[in-house]
Write an enzyme that holds these catalytic residues in place. Structure first.
Site, PDB file in Angstrom:
ATOM      1  N   LYS A  57     -14.888  12.394 -12.986  1.00  0.00           N
ATOM      2  CA  LYS A  57     -13.851  13.278 -13.599  1.00  0.00           C
ATOM      3  C   LYS A  57     -12.534  13.007 -12.801  1.00  0.00           C
ATOM      4  O   LYS A  57     -11.474  12.680 -13.156  1.00  0.00           O
ATOM      5  CB  LYS A  57     -14.246  14.816 -13.602  1.00  0.00           C
ATOM      6  N   PRO A  58     -12.558  13.343 -11.211  1.00  0.00           N
ATOM      7  CA  PRO A  58     -11.372  13.049 -10.468  1.00  0.00           C
ATOM      8  C   PRO A  58     -10.711  11.866 -10.734  1.00  0.00           C
ATOM      9  O   PRO A  58      -9.500  11.871 -10.665  1.00  0.00           O
ATOM     10  CB  PRO A  58     -12.069  13.283  -8.892  1.00  0.00           C
ATOM     11  N   GLU A  85       0.949  -1.135  -0.064  1.00  0.00           N
ATOM     12  CA  GLU A  85       0.020  -0.032  -0.062  1.00  0.00           C
ATOM     13  C   GLU A  85       0.953   1.241   0.061  1.00  0.00           C
ATOM     14  O   GLU A  85       1.710   1.288   0.885  1.00  0.00           O
ATOM     15  CB  GLU A  85      -0.916  -0.025   1.226  1.00  0.00           C
ATOM     16  N   HIS A 112       0.048  -3.045  26.129  1.00  0.00           N
ATOM     17  CA  HIS A 112      -1.247  -2.707  25.252  1.00  0.00           C
ATOM     18  C   HIS A 112      -1.905  -3.793  24.373  1.00  0.00           C
ATOM     19  O   HIS A 112      -1.573  -4.155  23.549  1.00  0.00           O
ATOM     20  CB  HIS A 112      -0.522  -1.865  23.953  1.00  0.00           C
ATOM     21  N   GLU A 144      -4.566  -4.145  23.187  1.00  0.00           N
ATOM     22  CA  GLU A 144      -5.206  -3.924  21.834  1.00  0.00           C
ATOM     23  C   GLU A 144      -4.417  -4.027  20.620  1.00  0.00           C
ATOM     24  O   GLU A 144      -5.116  -4.279  19.708  1.00  0.00           O
ATOM     25  CB  GLU A 144      -5.801  -2.171  21.984  1.00  0.00           C
ATOM     26  N   CYS A 150      -1.883   0.109  30.490  1.00  0.00           N
ATOM     27  CA  CYS A 150      -0.768   0.891  30.393  1.00  0.00           C
ATOM     28  C   CYS A 150      -0.591   2.196  31.392  1.00  0.00           C
ATOM     29  O   CYS A 150      -0.593   1.809  32.546  1.00  0.00           O
ATOM     30  CB  CYS A 150      -0.215   1.626  28.924  1.00  0.00           C
TER      31      CYS A 150
END
Ligand code: GLN
Length: 560
Positions: free
Chosen positions: A195-196, A146, A535, A537, A393
């Protein structure tokens, strides 16, 4: 270049056109997930064209949260999206920034690697990019790449150029190009404009790249008329134009893509066979649960309100948001997240009703003094009122401060991050870190990435990790591994006193000097009062939620 054709990876570029912020990361993760479901070993590389070496010093309000990799990288949050979708752990070298590329080339030049040569953009910078991509793709069938920003940005030109080199190195057909565009519907004309997109296609073509696929992001699915227009201008077959309308949950996107045969079409473009028949039933079921509105739990995130609107706030806690979604989907409830400003609990008249109004609270990670007293007050309130609490944390450190103040008779207890002169420094820097900090080695004083902790077999934390099959063993003792990003520690000198008053240290480790580090805490006689120095998560995935988040949502479900 001679290469073993058997092991050569294929590459899938995803670049964006028109505007950024339309979900290119999610589109990339969704395609990656799909290819994985068809039996391929997939990884994803993120290119960030900025000159920062990594995302560690970027402002979270502008760039969203900093993602921490298992190997201690501080990275753009797109890597988190990839991990959540693909259920893989992605190393830091999968994030390539312009800063890293230039630094490598200049370091090599200083070390005499290019003796006698003029070091130039072409070939040296380009080759460095190709090398980095090749290294990250090693051992995988397909590597998605990406490219941050949008085509037409000056700074991503080198990377687009490098993709053509990649094709030269690995052979024609080894790279498939995808453009994610946005089709706006201007309010005053109520008409979707192509168009874009046409211009983005042209700008990509200026780099010698013609998209094989175009993902059409828009509020609505793109209609036939506009498909035809893009087909004619980009010479992209109609079925290679993938509609990507707005959705309620990002986890719907792989399903929406699959309905348009993304898997088989991309494999065909690579000349690869279907290795496995995908089964989306469980994924679909979880998406359906998140979309229903009947069974919902309400979770408050007591954060530092950054004054840049709710959007920025939620983006800086993106992984927590997703970890809650994952836990909710597995618990068969939807989740309603309420962003609570810590400062609302600091005034003479704290807004306690906000805490009564939610089913549980999370106190997330953070740095500095802002909102700290409000977080401590909120933690003490939910402890007294049996409201489920999960501390992450800084959330653990402040729970320890609250416990010391209100349960151990240390009214001025604090973390030295906020008050260096407190008479009860229950959270502090360790001596070895102080030396690092004094000598300006800020990076060295930070614990980053995976660290293991011994976990107490009697504890709730142990029970939750065991149920999730996430307990490992070291020297015959159970351990858990999570990612970290912090400097301060619970002061070992106070651990005995805290424990005597009932604080359960459910996880602990030792640093290189043998000093005890508190990793997990919990309280008995409370429906759910659990905190971690890590952490968690960052290790939650759609379909494999983190045990602490799962336990938290389960506790809420049980209470309501
Ligand atoms: N500020 C605290 C520390 O540095 C907590 C960091 C965090 O929550 N990520 O230790």
């Amino acid at each position: 270049m001679s290469m073993n054709t058997q092991q050569q990876p294929k590459f899938l570029m995803v670049a964006g056109g028109v505007i950024s912020g339309v979900g290119k990361g999610v589109a990339t993760a969704s395609i990656g997930k799909i290819l994985q479901e068809y039996g391929y070993k997939v990884t994803i590389i993120k290119i960030d064209p900025y000159l920062n070496y990594d995302a560690g010093t970027l402002r979270p309000t502008e760039h969203g949260e900093v993602w921490v990799t298992y190997d201690g990288g501080e990275i753009d949050q797109d890597l988190g999206t990839y991990e959540r979708f693909l259920n893989i752990s992605i190393p830091k070298h999968n994030n390539i920034t312009s800063g890293q590329v230039y630094k490598t080339v200049i370091d090599d030049e200083r070390q005499g690697k290019y003796l006698g040569q003029t070091v130039q953009f072409i070939p040296h910078i380009i080759q460095a990019i190709v090398d980095r991509i090749g290294k990250a793709a090693q051992g995988f069938d397909i590597a998605l790449i990406e490219i941050g920003g949008t085509v037409g940005d000056y700074e991503n030109v080198p990377f687009l150029f490098a993709l053509k080199w990649l094709e030269r190195t690995y052979g024609v057909g080894s790279v498939v190009y995808t453009l994610v565009t946005y089709l706006p519907v201007p309010g005053h004309i109520h008409e979707m404009k192509t168009k874009p997109t046409q211009q983005a296609i042209r700008m990509l073509a200026e780099q010698g790249i013609f998209p094989d696929f175009i993902i059409c992001r828009a509020e609505f699915p793109i209609d036939e008329l506009r498909r035809k227009k893009i087909e004619e201008c980009a010479h992209v077959p109609l079925d290679h134009l993938i509609a990507s309308p707005n959705v309620t949950s990002v986890y719907e996107i792989p399903l929406i893509f699959e309905n348009q045969h993304v898997g088989p079409l991309f494999l065909k473009a690579f000349g690869l066979p279907v290795k496995k028949k995908p089964d989306w039933s469980l994924w679909q079921k979880r998406v359906d649960i998140l979309k229903q509105k009947k069974n919902t739990v309400k979770v408050g995130i007591v954060g530092k309100y950054l004054g840049a609107g709710d959007f920025s706030l939620t983006d800086s806690y993106l992984s927590i948001h997703h970890a809650l979604l994952h836990a909710a989907a597995e618990s068969e409830v939807a989740v309603d997240i309420v962003w609570l400003n810590a400062q609302d609990f600091e005034s003479e008249n704290p807004s306690w009703h906000l805490l009564d109004d939610v089913d549980g609270i999370i106190v997330p990670g953070g740095f500095g003094a802002n909102g700290v007293e409000g977080k401590i007050a909120a933690i003490e309130y939910v402890r007294q009122h049996n409201i489920p609490f999960l501390g992450l944390c800084y959330g653990l450190q402040l729970a320890v401060v609250a416990f010391a103040r209100y349960q151990c008779g240390m009214p001025q207890a604090h973390t030295t991050e906020v008050n260096q002169h407190t008479s009860y420094p229950v959270v502090t820097l360790l001596d070895s870190q102080k030396i690092d900090m004094e000598q300006g080695r800020y990076g060295a004083s930070m614990r980053l990435g995976d660290y293991a902790a011994y976990v107490e077999p009697e504890s709730l934390t142990y029970f939750l990790y065991t149920n999730a099959d996430r307990v490992l063993f070291k020297d015959n003792k159970p351990i858990i591994i999570e990612r970290h990003r912090h400097r301060y520690e619970v002061n070992p000198a106070y651990v005995k006193q805290l424990k005597n008053k009932g604080l359960v240290v459910s996880g602990y480790s030792f640093d290189n000097n043998g000093t005890l580090l508190v990793e997990n805490i919990e309280l008995k006689e409370h429906p759910f009062f659990v905190a971690t120095q890590a952490h968690p998560e960052f290790t939650s995935r759609f379909g494999d939620s983190n045990p602490l988040f799962y336990g938290f949502v389960q506790a809420i479900k049980k209470q309501s």
